[in-house]
Design an enzyme around this catalytic site. Structure first.
Site, PDB file in Angstrom:
ATOM      1  N   LYS A 258       0.833  -1.217   0.000  1.00 19.37           N
ATOM      2  CA  LYS A 258       0.000   0.000   0.000  1.00 19.37           C
ATOM      3  C   LYS A 258       0.864   1.262   0.000  1.00 19.37           C
ATOM      4  O   LYS A 258       0.646   2.165  -0.811  1.00 19.37           O
ATOM      5  CB  LYS A 258      -0.894   0.003   1.253  1.00 19.37           C
ATOM      6  CG  LYS A 258      -1.532   1.354   1.548  1.00 19.37           C
ATOM      7  CD  LYS A 258      -2.406   1.324   2.782  1.00 19.37           C
ATOM      8  CE  LYS A 258      -1.695   1.589   4.086  1.00 19.37           C
ATOM      9  NZ  LYS A 258      -1.496   3.002   4.436  1.00 19.37           N
ATOM     10  N   ASN A 259       1.835   1.315   0.897  1.00 17.80           N
ATOM     11  CA  ASN A 259       2.587   2.565   1.062  1.00 17.80           C
ATOM     12  C   ASN A 259       3.591   2.808  -0.063  1.00 17.80           C
ATOM     13  O   ASN A 259       4.241   3.854  -0.104  1.00 17.80           O
ATOM     14  CB  ASN A 259       3.264   2.604   2.435  1.00 17.80           C
ATOM     15  CG  ASN A 259       2.235   2.791   3.541  1.00 17.80           C
ATOM     16  OD1 ASN A 259       1.076   3.118   3.273  1.00 17.80           O
ATOM     17  ND2 ASN A 259       2.642   2.568   4.788  1.00 17.80           N
TER      18      ASN A 259
ATOM     19  N   ARG B 267       1.198  14.828  12.660  1.00 15.18           N
ATOM     20  CA  ARG B 267       1.518  14.621  11.251  1.00 15.18           C
ATOM     21  C   ARG B 267       1.719  15.933  10.478  1.00 15.18           C
ATOM     22  O   ARG B 267       0.971  16.248   9.542  1.00 15.18           O
ATOM     23  CB  ARG B 267       0.458  13.722  10.609  1.00 15.18           C
ATOM     24  CG  ARG B 267       0.268  12.442  11.417  1.00 15.18           C
ATOM     25  CD  ARG B 267      -0.412  11.355  10.690  1.00 15.18           C
ATOM     26  NE  ARG B 267       0.447  10.705   9.711  1.00 15.18           N
ATOM     27  CZ  ARG B 267       0.124   9.601   9.058  1.00 15.18           C
ATOM     28  NH1 ARG B 267      -1.037   9.046   9.269  1.00 15.18           N
ATOM     29  NH2 ARG B 267       0.940   9.067   8.193  1.00 15.18           N
TER      30      ARG B 267
ATOM     31  N   ASP C 229       4.951   0.782  12.017  1.00 18.15           N
ATOM     32  CA  ASP C 229       3.715   0.168  11.510  1.00 18.15           C
ATOM     33  C   ASP C 229       3.567  -1.294  11.932  1.00 18.15           C
ATOM     34  O   ASP C 229       2.554  -1.934  11.619  1.00 18.15           O
ATOM     35  CB  ASP C 229       3.647   0.297   9.980  1.00 18.15           C
ATOM     36  CG  ASP C 229       3.469   1.746   9.541  1.00 18.15           C
ATOM     37  OD1 ASP C 229       3.146   2.595  10.391  1.00 18.15           O
ATOM     38  OD2 ASP C 229       3.664   2.033   8.340  1.00 18.15           O
TER      39      ASP C 229
ATOM     40  N   ARG D 145      -8.673  -0.291   4.726  1.00 19.58           N
ATOM     41  CA  ARG D 145      -7.765   0.680   4.106  1.00 19.58           C
ATOM     42  C   ARG D 145      -6.433   0.021   3.747  1.00 19.58           C
ATOM     43  O   ARG D 145      -5.783   0.448   2.802  1.00 19.58           O
ATOM     44  CB  ARG D 145      -7.479   1.838   5.081  1.00 19.58           C
ATOM     45  CG  ARG D 145      -8.681   2.663   5.395  1.00 19.58           C
ATOM     46  CD  ARG D 145      -8.299   3.836   6.224  1.00 19.58           C
ATOM     47  NE  ARG D 145      -7.315   4.641   5.492  1.00 19.58           N
ATOM     48  CZ  ARG D 145      -6.823   5.778   5.928  1.00 19.58           C
ATOM     49  NH1 ARG D 145      -7.200   6.260   7.080  1.00 19.58           N
ATOM     50  NH2 ARG D 145      -5.960   6.447   5.214  1.00 19.58           N
TER      51      ARG D 145
HETATM   52  C1  EPZ Z   1       4.498   6.995   6.316  1.00 22.72           C
HETATM   53  O1  EPZ Z   1       3.792   8.127   6.845  1.00 22.72           O
HETATM   54  C2  EPZ Z   1       3.511   5.848   6.326  1.00 22.72           C
HETATM   55  N1  EPZ Z   1       2.360   6.194   5.513  1.00 22.72           N
HETATM   56  C3  EPZ Z   1       3.072   5.538   7.753  1.00 22.72           C
HETATM   57  O2  EPZ Z   1       2.272   4.361   7.713  1.00 22.72           O
HETATM   58  C4  EPZ Z   1       4.307   5.245   8.611  1.00 22.72           C
HETATM   59  O3  EPZ Z   1       3.926   5.080   9.949  1.00 22.72           O
HETATM   60  C5  EPZ Z   1       5.318   6.388   8.498  1.00 22.72           C
HETATM   61  O4  EPZ Z   1       5.630   6.662   7.101  1.00 22.72           O
HETATM   62  C6  EPZ Z   1       6.635   6.095   9.217  1.00 22.72           C
HETATM   63  O5  EPZ Z   1       7.216   4.933   8.683  1.00 22.72           O
HETATM   64  C7  EPZ Z   1       2.415   6.091   4.181  1.00 22.72           C
HETATM   65  O6  EPZ Z   1       3.410   5.691   3.615  1.00 22.72           O
HETATM   66  C8  EPZ Z   1       1.184   6.434   3.418  1.00 22.72           C
HETATM   67  P1  EPZ Z   1       6.757  10.415   7.993  1.00 22.72           P
HETATM   68  P2  EPZ Z   1       4.372   9.580   6.704  1.00 22.72           P
HETATM   69  O7  EPZ Z   1       6.622  11.663   7.198  1.00 22.72           O
HETATM   70  O8  EPZ Z   1       5.134   9.658   5.431  1.00 22.72           O
HETATM   71  C9  EPZ Z   1       7.741  13.759  11.290  1.00 22.72           C
HETATM   72  C10 EPZ Z   1       0.360   3.040   8.025  1.00 22.72           C
HETATM   73  O9  EPZ Z   1      -0.062   2.492   9.075  1.00 22.72           O
HETATM   74  N2  EPZ Z   1       7.502  14.749  10.211  1.00 22.72           N
HETATM   75  O10 EPZ Z   1       7.869   9.475   7.674  1.00 22.72           O
HETATM   76  O11 EPZ Z   1       3.270  10.529   6.944  1.00 22.72           O
HETATM   77  C11 EPZ Z   1       6.433  13.094  11.728  1.00 22.72           C
HETATM   78  O12 EPZ Z   1       5.748  13.875  12.689  1.00 22.72           O
HETATM   79  C12 EPZ Z   1       0.882   4.460   8.059  1.00 22.72           C
HETATM   80  O13 EPZ Z   1       0.380   2.483   6.915  1.00 22.72           O
HETATM   81  C13 EPZ Z   1       7.724  16.097  10.476  1.00 22.72           C
HETATM   82  O14 EPZ Z   1       8.109  16.500  11.574  1.00 22.72           O
HETATM   83  O15 EPZ Z   1       5.371   9.622   7.920  1.00 22.72           O
HETATM   84  C14 EPZ Z   1       6.931  11.770  12.281  1.00 22.72           C
HETATM   85  O16 EPZ Z   1       7.357  11.940  13.602  1.00 22.72           O
HETATM   86  C15 EPZ Z   1       0.574   5.148   9.343  1.00 22.72           C
HETATM   87  N3  EPZ Z   1       7.485  17.000   9.476  1.00 22.72           N
HETATM   88  C16 EPZ Z   1       8.162  11.445  11.419  1.00 22.72           C
HETATM   89  O17 EPZ Z   1       8.537  12.701  10.795  1.00 22.72           O
HETATM   90  C17 EPZ Z   1       7.073  16.621   8.221  1.00 22.72           C
HETATM   91  O18 EPZ Z   1       6.909  17.488   7.347  1.00 22.72           O
HETATM   92  C18 EPZ Z   1       7.923  10.425  10.330  1.00 22.72           C
HETATM   93  O19 EPZ Z   1       6.821  10.797   9.518  1.00 22.72           O
HETATM   94  C19 EPZ Z   1       6.858  15.245   7.976  1.00 22.72           C
HETATM   95  C20 EPZ Z   1       7.073  14.331   8.994  1.00 22.72           C
END
Ligand code: EPZ
Length: 430
Positions: A22-23, A129, A314, A407
């Site tokens: 999915k991701n 997020r 995850d 989802r």
């Molecule tokens: C991806 O989310 C995945 N989703 C998430 O999976 C997964 O938990 C996450 O990566 C971490 O591996 C998809 O791929 C669709 P990040 P994403 O940006 O990209 C901080 C699932 O269950 N951050 O890597 O949104 C944020 O707060 C989902 O399938 C900032 O500070 O996650 C977090 O602490 C849930 N500023 C860390 O980085 C930003 O602009 C990682 O978030 C962006 C992120």
């Protein structure tokens, strides 16, 4: 809303066919917006998140042709996306609200068409997020970005400009967005502290086949030399490491033996190491992972979630469910999301012994047995953890809010039934 009913106690035996990731599918579908030629993507899972993203692309003016195809013994979708000329550059609130990954249209639309309006997704159950990295990186590439009425309005005169960008967190979403945007920028972009998740490697492979110049795959420094144009491609996405890891835990907890067909062990090294430490036998074959827990005396093992190749957030909820029925204590630390222990109170209602310390740590002390209960979940992975608990609990567990599972877990009941679980979906109308 549909529910899932499980009667616990059956050990699971047989094969589970792992679906496309999915991701990976979500950013890769949006990468099709970088070209006006058709892009065909194979191995797309049948999931509601994919349907949501497809409806957003339809509204942008993308032609979408879907067909079913058997790949490696498993029914999959092959979808062709073609956006010769978008009819809109707006990603409205109703789409982004349903699925945050809609924000993957940001980089491609801005890079190719110079304008995009994206509803800000806001927070969700697992945390705030934020999108600051995506936005500040695009600004460093010359974009003018304003927040108006809950929307990000981004513009660029001419092309985005290559820049040296350093991420404060190794964000998966920002890495994908900026990577896609940089392929069509003028000059060279360097992303420091990029995420290294396998999903990003797959996106890089596809972009390179489309004509992009990218160096540094699987490292935290990505160098992208922008080109004027990308072309169409046919690309098969990788299989879902998180789905594979989730079923691996099902084999372990039920003391069964599952062969996870089409799972890639290379993408799961840290979780498989933890599984071995709990006492489970894990065997790797060229096309599968075999998880055998028939004679395992499960032992608690500490988990610390981290960026890849660390333990994936995850899989935290699913492994916590495993620790609930393993001997001894396990310290579970969540370092990625600030609010990802919502499964804890529900697991405790089933008899688990868990103490949460602050937002980030929980001590799980294994119990002999869980007992069935009606439970409610708040996100995709937490829902799977409750299914796992239901599979080993005494009695009938009802998991509410099944739309979370739809989802991200393809044909979940069918996959579980095929390996011996007593599980069924109760339709809303039943
Ligand atoms: C991806 O989310 C995945 N989703 C998430 O999976 C997964 O938990 C996450 O990566 C971490 O591996 C998809 O791929 C669709 P990040 P994403 O940006 O990209 C901080 C699932 O269950 N951050 O890597 O949104 C944020 O707060 C989902 O399938 C900032 O500070 O996650 C977090 O602490 C849930 N500023 C860390 O980085 C930003 O602009 C990682 O978030 C962006 C992120």
């Amino acid at each position: 809303m549909d529910k899932i009913k499980i009667i616990g106690g059956n050990s699971l035996f047989g094969k589970v066919y792992i679906s496309g990731a999915k991701n990976t599918a979500l950013p890769i579908i949006c990468a099709s917006l970088l070209t006006d030629e058709p892009v065909t993507i194979k191995n797309i899972p049948f999931l509601s998140d994919i349907k949501s993203l497809n409806s957003l692309l339809l509204q942008l003016g993308t032609d979408i042709v879907e067909k079913q195809e058997i790949l490696n013994g498993h029914n999959t979708q092959t979808i062709t996306y073609h956006t010769p000329k978008p009819t809109s550059l707006i990603a409205p609130y109703d789409y982004v609200r349903k699925m945050r990954a809609s924000y993957y249209v940001l980089g491609p639309l801005l890079a190719k068409y110079g304008h995009v309006e994206l509803s800000l997704p806001g927070g969700c159950a697992i945390g705030a997020r934020p999108m600051d990295i995506h936005l500040s990186s695009l600004e460093q590439m010359g974009a003018n970005i304003e927040i108006k009425n809950g929307y990000v309005v981004a513009d660029i005169k001419g092309r985005l400009q290559g820049a040296r960008i350093s991420f404060h967190s190794a964000s998966v979403g920002a890495t994908c967005n900026i990577l896609m945007a940089a392929t069509l920028a003028q000059g060279t972009t360097v992303i420091e502290n990029a995420a290294k998740e396998p999903e990003i490697g797959d996106l890089i492979d596809m972009l390179i086949t489309m004509g992009a110049y990218i160096e540094g795959k699987n490292t935290s420094t990505l160098t992208i030399h922008g080109v004027e144009k990308l072309h169409g491609v046919t690309h098969q996405i990788i299989n879902d490491r998180i789905e594979a890891g989730s079923y691996a835990v099902a084999a372990a907890m039920t003391h069964g033996r599952l062969e996870l067909v089409n799972a890639n062990a290379e993408h799961l090294q840290t979780p498989l190491d933890i599984l071995r430490k709990t006492g489970v036998n894990v065997e790797i074959t060229p096309n599968s992972i075999i998880v055998d827990a028939q004679n395992a005396e499960l032992k608690g093992v500490d988990i610390y979630t981290d960026y890849y190749p660390g333990f994936p957030t995850d899989l935290q909820a699913q492994f916590m469910a495993l620790m609930c029925v393993s001997q001894g204590a396990a310290l579970v630390t969540e370092s990625i999301w600030e609010n990802r222990f919502m499964h804890v109170p529900e697991l405790m209602r089933m008899g688990a012994n868990i103490n949460v310390h602050g937002h980030a740590s929980a001590i799980v002390r294994g119990v002999e047995k869980l007992s069935a209960a009606p439970v409610m979940s708040t996100d995709l992975r937490a829902s799977f953890a409750l299914i796992l608990a239901g599979l080993v609990a005494e009695g009938e567990t009802i998991v509410n809010r099944v739309y979370h599972l739809d989802r991200g877990y393809e044909t979940l009941e069918e996959k579980f039934k095929a390996v011996g679980a007593n599980i069924e979906r109760i339709k809303e109308s039943d």
